[in-house]
Design a protein around this motif. Structure first.
Motif, short mmCIF file in Angstrom:
data_model
loop_
_atom_site.label_atom_id
_atom_site.label_comp_id
_atom_site.label_asym_id
_atom_site.label_seq_id
_atom_site.Cartn_x
_atom_site.Cartn_y
_atom_site.Cartn_z
N GLN A 257 58.97 60.54 4.04
CA GLN A 257 58.85 61.06 5.39
C GLN A 257 58.07 60.09 6.26
N GLN B 278 56.52 60.43 9.91
CA GLN B 278 56.26 61.43 10.94
C GLN B 278 55.65 60.76 12.15
N SER C 9 54.33 60.58 16.08
CA SER C 9 53.67 61.46 17.05
C SER C 9 53.04 60.62 18.14
N CYS D 161 52.54 56.86 13.30
CA CYS D 161 53.61 57.19 12.35
C CYS D 161 52.99 57.29 10.98
N TYR E 199 61.07 55.33 17.66
CA TYR E 199 61.26 55.61 16.25
C TYR E 199 60.46 54.64 15.41
N ASN F 238 59.95 52.87 11.61
CA ASN F 238 60.90 52.34 10.63
C ASN F 238 60.11 51.64 9.54
N TYR G 75 63.92 53.23 5.94
CA TYR G 75 63.61 54.61 6.30
C TYR G 75 63.32 54.70 7.79
N TRP G 76 63.69 55.85 8.37
CA TRP G 76 63.47 56.09 9.79
C TRP G 76 62.70 57.39 9.98
N GLY G 77 61.82 57.38 10.97
CA GLY G 77 61.18 58.61 11.41
C GLY G 77 62.06 59.36 12.37
N GLN G 78 61.58 60.50 12.83
CA GLN G 78 62.42 61.38 13.64
C GLN G 78 62.36 61.06 15.13
N GLY G 79 61.47 60.24 15.56
CA GLY G 79 61.39 59.85 16.96
C GLY G 79 60.40 60.68 17.75
N THR G 80 59.80 60.03 18.72
CA THR G 80 58.91 60.71 19.65
C THR G 80 59.22 60.21 21.06
#
Length: 114
Positions: free
Chosen positions: A2, A4, A6, A21, A93, A95, A103-108
């Motif tokens: 994960q 994450q 923010s 992240c 994002y 990475n 891997y990628w995060g979900q974006g903010t």
């Protein structure tokens, strides 16, 4: 695994934001980590990256304004963004990459508007 992200939000031009992240499920210190962004109707682009030995690279439009850093103890990636402009408005994002995985995060979302 994960990532994450923010710290996004709405800010006025000229102001600052700090993105974070937090990584879990990976050996963070071995990864090249970075920030990408995607503005409306545009392709995702690299903003900045930092290698496992702390070398950094920035896209030209953010040089001198953004600073990428990493804390391998906290397994967290940061992006300090100063003097923001409306052109910085995008979803950001995080990475993480090794030779074997990406891997990628979900974006903010960062919105720069007066």
């Amino acid at each position: 695994v994960q990532l994450q992200a923010s710290g996004g939000g709405v800010v006025q031009p000229g102001r600052s934001l700090r993105l974070s992240c937090a990584a879990s499920g990976i050996v963070f210190r071995l990864h090249v980590v970075g920030w990408y962004r995607q503005a409306p109707e545009k392709q995702r682009e690299l903003v900045a990256l930092i290698t496992s030995d702390f070398n950094t690279n920035y896209t030209d439009s953010v040089k001198g304004r953004f600073t990428i850093s990493r804390d391998n103890i906290r397994r967290t990636l940061y992006l300090q963004m100063n003097n923001l402009t409306p052109e910085d408005t995008a979803v950001y994002y995080c990475n993480a990459v090794t030779s074997r995985s990406t891997y990628w995060g979900q974006g903010t979302l960062v919105t720069v508007s007066s």
